[in-house]
Design a protein around this motif. Structure first.
Motif, mmCIF file in Angstrom:
data_model
loop_
_atom_site.group_PDB
_atom_site.id
_atom_site.type_symbol
_atom_site.label_atom_id
_atom_site.label_comp_id
_atom_site.label_asym_id
_atom_site.label_seq_id
_atom_site.Cartn_x
_atom_site.Cartn_y
_atom_site.Cartn_z
ATOM 1 N N LEU A 6 0.827 -1.204 0.000
ATOM 2 C CA LEU A 6 0.000 0.000 0.000
ATOM 3 C C LEU A 6 0.864 1.257 0.000
ATOM 4 C CD1 LEU A 6 -2.779 -1.128 2.518
ATOM 5 C CD2 LEU A 6 -2.954 -0.956 0.026
ATOM 6 N N GLN A 7 1.972 1.217 0.729
ATOM 7 C CA GLN A 7 2.882 2.362 0.735
ATOM 8 C C GLN A 7 3.499 2.561 -0.646
ATOM 9 O OE1 GLN A 7 3.618 4.687 3.329
ATOM 10 N NE2 GLN A 7 4.386 5.655 1.452
ATOM 11 N N ALA A 8 3.856 1.452 -1.305
ATOM 12 C CA ALA A 8 4.434 1.545 -2.649
ATOM 13 C C ALA A 8 3.439 2.161 -3.624
ATOM 14 C CB ALA A 8 4.858 0.153 -3.129
ATOM 15 N N GLN A 9 2.157 1.804 -3.482
ATOM 16 C CA GLN A 9 1.138 2.404 -4.350
ATOM 17 C C GLN A 9 1.051 3.908 -4.130
ATOM 18 O OE1 GLN A 9 -2.690 0.273 -4.011
ATOM 19 N NE2 GLN A 9 -2.158 -0.591 -5.998
ATOM 20 N N ASP A 10 1.114 4.331 -2.861
ATOM 21 C CA ASP A 10 1.097 5.765 -2.572
ATOM 22 C C ASP A 10 2.327 6.459 -3.157
ATOM 23 O OD1 ASP A 10 -1.287 5.632 -1.302
ATOM 24 O OD2 ASP A 10 -0.553 6.117 0.706
ATOM 25 N N ASP A 11 3.466 5.803 -3.066
ATOM 26 C CA ASP A 11 4.707 6.386 -3.609
ATOM 27 C C ASP A 11 4.604 6.564 -5.122
ATOM 28 O OD1 ASP A 11 5.726 6.357 -1.063
ATOM 29 O OD2 ASP A 11 6.914 4.535 -1.340
ATOM 30 N N ILE A 12 4.004 5.582 -5.812
ATOM 31 C CA ILE A 12 3.815 5.675 -7.260
ATOM 32 C C ILE A 12 2.898 6.849 -7.600
ATOM 33 C CG2 ILE A 12 2.801 4.528 -9.271
ATOM 34 C CD1 ILE A 12 3.741 1.859 -8.038
ATOM 35 N N THR A 13 1.825 6.987 -6.831
ATOM 36 C CA THR A 13 0.889 8.088 -7.046
ATOM 37 C C THR A 13 1.578 9.436 -6.838
ATOM 38 O OG1 THR A 13 -1.018 6.766 -6.380
ATOM 39 C CG2 THR A 13 -1.247 9.151 -6.221
ATOM 40 N N THR A 14 2.385 9.525 -5.776
ATOM 41 C CA THR A 14 3.103 10.767 -5.491
ATOM 42 C C THR A 14 4.068 11.115 -6.615
ATOM 43 O OG1 THR A 14 2.959 10.342 -3.108
ATOM 44 C CG2 THR A 14 4.626 11.913 -3.832
ATOM 45 N N ALA A 15 4.778 10.112 -7.103
ATOM 46 C CA ALA A 15 5.734 10.348 -8.201
ATOM 47 C C ALA A 15 5.013 10.809 -9.469
ATOM 48 C CB ALA A 15 6.533 9.074 -8.473
ATOM 49 N N LEU A 54 -4.835 6.456 -1.934
ATOM 50 C CA LEU A 54 -4.807 7.756 -2.608
ATOM 51 C C LEU A 54 -4.679 7.573 -4.111
ATOM 52 C CD1 LEU A 54 -4.681 10.849 -2.288
ATOM 53 C CD2 LEU A 54 -2.182 10.623 -2.138
ATOM 54 N N PRO A 55 -5.714 7.935 -4.902
ATOM 55 C CA PRO A 55 -5.631 7.800 -6.367
ATOM 56 C C PRO A 55 -5.051 9.060 -7.012
ATOM 57 C CG PRO A 55 -7.872 8.321 -5.730
ATOM 58 C CD PRO A 55 -7.072 8.277 -4.463
ATOM 59 N N PHE A 56 -4.363 8.861 -8.111
ATOM 60 C CA PHE A 56 -3.741 9.970 -8.837
ATOM 61 C C PHE A 56 -4.778 10.989 -9.305
ATOM 62 C CE2 PHE A 56 -2.499 11.465 -13.160
ATOM 63 C CZ PHE A 56 -1.473 12.328 -12.784
ATOM 64 N N HIS A 57 -5.905 10.483 -9.828
ATOM 65 C CA HIS A 57 -6.896 11.402 -10.412
ATOM 66 C C HIS A 57 -7.457 12.365 -9.366
ATOM 67 C CE1 HIS A 57 -10.653 9.754 -8.729
ATOM 68 N NE2 HIS A 57 -10.103 8.563 -8.860
ATOM 69 N N LEU A 58 -7.470 11.950 -8.097
ATOM 70 C CA LEU A 58 -7.996 12.815 -7.042
ATOM 71 C C LEU A 58 -7.096 14.037 -6.852
ATOM 72 C CD1 LEU A 58 -10.451 12.613 -5.116
ATOM 73 C CD2 LEU A 58 -8.897 11.715 -3.392
ATOM 74 N N LEU A 59 -5.790 13.838 -6.891
ATOM 75 C CA LEU A 59 -4.838 14.940 -6.756
ATOM 76 C C LEU A 59 -4.964 15.919 -7.927
ATOM 77 C CD1 LEU A 59 -1.743 12.814 -5.654
ATOM 78 C CD2 LEU A 59 -3.071 14.359 -4.192
ATOM 79 N N VAL A 60 -5.107 15.373 -9.135
ATOM 80 C CA VAL A 60 -5.230 16.227 -10.317
ATOM 81 C C VAL A 60 -6.558 16.983 -10.291
ATOM 82 C CG1 VAL A 60 -5.304 16.256 -12.832
ATOM 83 C CG2 VAL A 60 -3.744 14.710 -11.657
ATOM 84 N N THR A 61 -7.622 16.286 -9.906
ATOM 85 C CA THR A 61 -8.935 16.932 -9.830
ATOM 86 C C THR A 61 -8.891 18.120 -8.886
ATOM 87 O OG1 THR A 61 -10.077 14.840 -10.253
ATOM 88 C CG2 THR A 61 -11.356 16.591 -9.216
ATOM 89 N N ASN A 62 -8.351 17.931 -7.710
ATOM 90 C CA ASN A 62 -8.260 19.007 -6.729
ATOM 91 C C ASN A 62 -7.454 20.178 -7.283
ATOM 92 O OD1 ASN A 62 -8.399 20.046 -3.842
ATOM 93 N ND2 ASN A 62 -6.188 19.879 -4.093
#
Length: 704
Positions: free
Chosen positions: A136-145, A286-294
């Motif tokens: 799960l942490q790795a998924q968050d790291d990928i999203t952050t990158a 944490l999904p990538f699209h949520l960060l972009v949407t915001n």
């Protein structure tokens, strides 16, 4: 100065008048759709492309693609699940649909190449808590990158990647509403009085996530209410459980399918608990699209707070991501043996795969759609006057006339909705350009010949072909559990639970004067008192399965009551998050009763009546307030439990819980009208009469 009227304009006006004028029959001919040009008017049997007078033969029903049929079916199912108390027959249908979706997502992930499977939850073949945390942490790291790369592209002059303009952002927000109005609903039934004792520690953690999503009883913080305000600010209408909303222009199949999955799993969570917890764990990441949407909504001056809420509250340190993982780890670690633990893990993975496999955002516009929107934008000024005489609408009863859709001053604000309405109309046969009447009208002999250039027709044709895309179609499996069974292996599958129907048609009567006060002094045998103490948590337990209903003052009162009865800390301005999890095993009324040797006696007539009413919170809201008050006063008084010899700490805990519930209910009743207060008294009398006379099942059912 001479004014030259274009021949095309004259031809179009004549064609429109010729078609809509009254025919010489006993009734006026009316076409059932807004593009009234049947194919055989353009292409007669002899192949001559000429005009013919309209036929008065009945139109054949428009053929729907499998995806359109799925959309219609899921929208109907969504509405019934949002109003399940009025459609009890929908539950087995919902269960079958849920299994179809799980099967489909398992099939899809099984097709992935090995290197892609290694990036999914399947990379953990056997349960390991540390491996899960690292995954799960790795998924968050990928999203952050990914988000850092996005920000760099934007800083270097790149355009917005999610929302081209404000118009599309508003459209996207409205199209997303079905799935946002059920966001978190998968946890609605996770923690009820019938939840197995050995699972309650972890279902309570999951229910706390739901409580925080609902604002812990504060309407201002309720996520559904926050999104509803956002939707209304961009032109959306209706509440998420109303027919008006379901019948509106939300026609993105994948959004409705995702919403149905969340509602269906909520009502079946007793048997699908591992899947629910896996589903929840995926959604809280944490999904990538949520960060972009915001980020992009802020640029467009649209309030992004709903999306910001989910970015921060779902954090993997103290927020919902950490809590979701804790619930999964706790459930599997509490398994009696390794075989059971691994079987639970496979089912958790299935729930995770279901959440990952069903997109929750509207289908992005393709390059073809963007080109077509530009084409219609250019045509709007020329086309509007040509269609003034046509009164028919595109988009059903909530649609607009062609002239209204193509109004140059308004087109940009509703152009995305226009394309959806056009795609659903009789002008278009999805996936078959040559069968589409709009394309036929653009050819020689058609009434719009010359209105589009060759290149524009190519774009239109490509769009129609794209409409036949079945990417988000969930095929009907021959056996709905086949792939699921293979995935689980020897694990135990969820079973279909056929429960005896609870009595819900209760004939309530007015309480005699002073009856409730007399009931407070009734003596109850200990085992029945313990059963009814568990029952005290039941009146409002089905309400969270309909999140739209909770987004109201009454709904928030019910959440506060449930929080008290479930043993949560009193509400504050902040969220408890992992602090509540670290408290250990706080006791609610169910746990207190079970610690004293109690169990719910479902043969008790009062139990059957109250649990039956609890399934219909919309119909029996005020009666349930009275039932809740009756149970608090009848079985939760400290005096009663001291007389039973219960230890002081538990008696004081019950007293504190009862005090919190009384305060919430008293506030609700004070705001109620005369009729509502009478309904409250009737609900109290249901409890007090049963307590006074000690009636068993048959007696209560006969009297009620």
């Amino acid at each position: 100065m001479f004014i030259i009227i274009p021949p095309l304009f004259i031809i179009l006006l004549f064609a429109v008048y010729h078609y809509i004028r009254p025919t010489r029959t006993n009734s006026t001919y009316k076409h059932p759709d807004p593009f009234p040009f049947p194919k055989h008017h353009i292409y007669p049997p002899n192949g001559h492309q000429g005009s013919k007078s309209p036929s008065h033969e009945p139109q054949r029903p428009r053929r729907k693609t499998p995806l359109q049929q799925q959309l219609a079916s899921d929208k109907a199912l969504y509405y019934q699940l949002q109003n399940f108390q009025d459609y009890p027959e929908v539950l087995p249908v919902a269960r079958k649909r849920l299994l179809e979706l799980i099967n489909h997502c398992i099939q899809e992930v099984s097709k992935l190449p090995d290197q892609d499977k290694a990036k999914t939850i399947l990379s953990i073949p056997s349960f390991d808590a540390e491996a899960l945390k690292n995954f799960l942490q790795a998924q968050d790291d990928i999203t952050t990158a990914r988000f850092q790369e996005y920000l760099k592209r934007r800083k270097d002059g790149g355009e917005r990647e999610m929302f081209k303009d404000r118009s599309y952002a508003e459209y996207w927000i409205r199209q997303s509403a079905p799935v946002k109005y059920v966001d978190g609903s998968w946890l609605g039934g996770v923690h009820r009085v019938t939840t197995r004792p050995q699972e309650r520690r972890w279902t309570k953690t999951a229910w706390q996530i739901l409580s925080e999503e609902l604002g812990d009883g504060d309407l201002e913080k309720n996520h559904v209410a926050v999104y509803e305000r956002l939707v209304h600010s961009v032109g959306g209408k209706g509440r998420g459980d109303e027919k008006e909303f379901v019948e509106s222009g939300n026609r993105d199949a994948r959004v409705w399918t995702a919403a149905v999955a969340q509602l269906a799993v909520s009502l079946e969570s007793g048997e699908f608990l591992p899947e629910v917890l896996g589903f929840n764990m995926a959604y809280e990441a944490l999904p990538f699209h949520l960060l972009v949407t915001n980020h992009e909504l802020k640029e467009l001056s649209i309030d992004p707070y709903y999306f910001l809420l989910h970015i921060v509250i779902d954090n993997n340190d103290s927020g919902h991501s950490a809590m979701g993982r804790e619930a999964v780890v706790g459930l599997i670690n509490s398994a009696p043996n390794e075989v059971t633990a691994q079987a639970l893990w496979r089912r958790v993975q299935a729930g995770f795969i279901l959440a990952e496999g069903l997109p929750t955002t509207p289908t992005p516009h393709s390059p073809t759609i963007l080109k077509l929107l530009e084409i219609f934008d250019r045509k709007a000024i020329t086309a509007k006057p040509m269609h003034i005489a046509c009164p028919a609408k595109i988009g059903g009863k909530n649609g607009k006339t062609i002239s209204e859709w193509l109004d140059p001053e308004k087109y940009h604000s509703h152009c995305h909705d226009f394309l959806i309405a056009l795609a659903e109309s009789r002008w278009i046969t999805p996936g078959e350009p040559e069968e589409s009447r709009l394309l036929q009208e653009l050819k020689w002999g058609g009434r719009m010949f010359g209105a589009f250039t060759n290149e524009e027709v190519v774009v239109l044709r490509a769009w129609i072909e794209e409409l036949g895309d079945q990417t988000y179609l969930v095929p009907k499996p021959t056996t709905v559990m086949e792939d699921y069974q293979k995935f689980i292996g020897r694990g135990k599958l969820p079973r279909a639970v056929v429960k005896e129907q609870m009595p819900v048609q209760v004939q309530l009567v007015d309480a005699p004067k002073g009856a409730t006060e007399a009931g407070n002094k009734t003596e109850i045998p200990l085992q029945r008192a313990l059963s009814l103490l568990i029952l005290a948590a039941a009146p409002f337990e089905y309400l969270p399965s309909n999140l739209v209903m909770t987004a109201s003052p009454n709904g928030m009162a019910a959440i506060k009551v449930l929080r008290a009865l479930y043993g949560f800390l009193p509400e504050t301005e902040m969220v408890a998050g992992m602090d509540e999890v670290h408290r250990g095993e706080p006791l609610g009324v169910v746990e207190i009763s079970q610690r004293l040797g109690g169990r719910l006696d479902e043969s008790d007539g009062l139990v059957r009546v109250v649990m039956g009413m609890s399934r219909m919170p919309r119909k029996y809201w005020w009666e349930l307030v009275g039932v809740q008050m009756g149970l608090v006063e009848g079985v939760m008084k400290e005096r009663v439990w001291r007389e039973y010899g219960v230890e002081k700490e538990l008696v004081e805990e019950l007293g504190q819980i009862a005090g919190r519930v009384r305060g919430v209910l008293r506030s609700s009743v004070e705001k109620a009208g005369k009729e509502e207060r009478e309904r409250v008294r009737r609900g109290q009398w249901v409890v007090m009469e049963a307590l006074q006379k000690g009636r068993r099942r048959s007696e209560v059912e006969r009297e009620c």
